[in-house]
Motif scaffolding. Sequence first.
Motif, PDB file in Angstrom:
ATOM      1  N   UNK A  15      22.283  44.892  36.626  1.00  0.00           N
ATOM      2  CA  UNK A  15      23.341  43.994  36.737  1.00  0.00           C
ATOM      3  C   UNK A  15      24.563  44.395  36.539  1.00  0.00           C
ATOM      4  N   UNK A  16      25.051  44.549  37.969  1.00  0.00           N
ATOM      5  CA  UNK A  16      26.347  45.237  38.229  1.00  0.00           C
ATOM      6  C   UNK A  16      27.747  44.563  37.694  1.00  0.00           C
ATOM      7  N   UNK A  17      28.679  45.283  37.503  1.00  0.00           N
ATOM      8  CA  UNK A  17      29.936  44.771  37.120  1.00  0.00           C
ATOM      9  C   UNK A  17      30.408  43.540  38.060  1.00  0.00           C
ATOM     10  N   UNK A  18      30.950  42.542  37.225  1.00  0.00           N
ATOM     11  CA  UNK A  18      31.552  41.247  37.904  1.00  0.00           C
ATOM     12  C   UNK A  18      32.963  41.166  37.227  1.00  0.00           C
ATOM     13  N   UNK A  19      33.856  40.934  37.927  1.00  0.00           N
ATOM     14  CA  UNK A  19      35.077  40.305  37.519  1.00  0.00           C
ATOM     15  C   UNK A  19      35.331  39.050  37.740  1.00  0.00           C
ATOM     16  N   UNK A  20      35.488  38.022  36.805  1.00  0.00           N
ATOM     17  CA  UNK A  20      35.643  36.541  37.079  1.00  0.00           C
ATOM     18  C   UNK A  20      37.205  36.295  36.564  1.00  0.00           C
ATOM     19  N   UNK A  21      37.669  35.444  37.412  1.00  0.00           N
ATOM     20  CA  UNK A  21      39.085  34.983  37.165  1.00  0.00           C
ATOM     21  C   UNK A  21      38.927  33.531  36.945  1.00  0.00           C
ATOM     22  N   UNK A  22      39.308  33.077  35.880  1.00  0.00           N
ATOM     23  CA  UNK A  22      39.103  31.527  35.391  1.00  0.00           C
ATOM     24  C   UNK A  22      40.617  31.133  35.285  1.00  0.00           C
ATOM     25  N   UNK A  23      40.740  30.287  36.768  1.00  0.00           N
ATOM     26  CA  UNK A  23      42.050  29.846  36.964  1.00  0.00           C
ATOM     27  C   UNK A  23      42.347  28.596  37.356  1.00  0.00           C
ATOM     28  N   UNK A  24      43.489  28.244  38.321  1.00  0.00           N
ATOM     29  CA  UNK A  24      43.633  26.637  38.586  1.00  0.00           C
ATOM     30  C   UNK A  24      43.548  26.586  39.949  1.00  0.00           C
ATOM     31  N   UNK A  25      43.555  25.044  40.361  1.00  0.00           N
ATOM     32  CA  UNK A  25      43.110  24.801  41.582  1.00  0.00           C
ATOM     33  C   UNK A  25      44.242  25.443  42.467  1.00  0.00           C
ATOM     34  N   UNK A  26      45.378  25.564  41.796  1.00  0.00           N
ATOM     35  CA  UNK A  26      46.541  25.947  42.859  1.00  0.00           C
ATOM     36  C   UNK A  26      46.341  27.310  43.000  1.00  0.00           C
ATOM     37  N   UNK A  27      45.883  28.017  42.139  1.00  0.00           N
ATOM     38  CA  UNK A  27      45.559  29.776  42.274  1.00  0.00           C
ATOM     39  C   UNK A  27      44.469  29.894  43.428  1.00  0.00           C
ATOM     40  N   UNK A  28      43.279  29.281  43.368  1.00  0.00           N
ATOM     41  CA  UNK A  28      42.317  29.388  44.082  1.00  0.00           C
ATOM     42  C   UNK A  28      42.621  28.719  45.383  1.00  0.00           C
ATOM     43  N   UNK A  29      43.464  27.907  45.582  1.00  0.00           N
ATOM     44  CA  UNK A  29      43.779  27.282  46.856  1.00  0.00           C
ATOM     45  C   UNK A  29      44.434  28.297  47.652  1.00  0.00           C
TER      46      UNK A  29
END
Length: 154
Positions: free
Chosen positions: A40-54
């Motif tokens: 199960x390899x390394x994942x980086x997850x960013x939990x952010x805002x709609x504006x950042x994902x947009x």
Amino acid sequence: MSPEPEILIEEPAWAALSPDILVAACVAATKATTADPSLARVVTALFTTDAAVRALNAEWREKDKPTNVLSFPAEPVPGLPDAVQPLGDLALAYQTCAREAADKGITLKDHTTHLIVHGVLHLLGYDHIGEDEAEAMEALEIKILARLGINNPY
């Protein structure tokens, strides 16, 4: 033992789910989507805002709108064993995820876990552009989520 995912929380509203829950969701998703859970390899997850994902969606996919999750596969690092190779990065938009969970009448935790599974499948090369691809990917998501105790999201 599998490497821990890296969790980055930019949007304080994600505190509705503790960092432990977010890490556990990433670990469960990567293990459940891999034939050999020790890889199960390394994942980086960013939990952010709609504006950042947009902004990310506009830059990388030329779609100027927010979305629930984006996936960015990593390039293999020469010399690293498979078990510690980076799989890639995910970015999740809080406002979209929370709205979708409320609209579906499900918990934010379950919806976020589903989106992490969905994103990890993208990192592994799955897609849903064509109808056959979409059906295969959704079937796999349903199977994985069932193993995690989460009902069919479709």
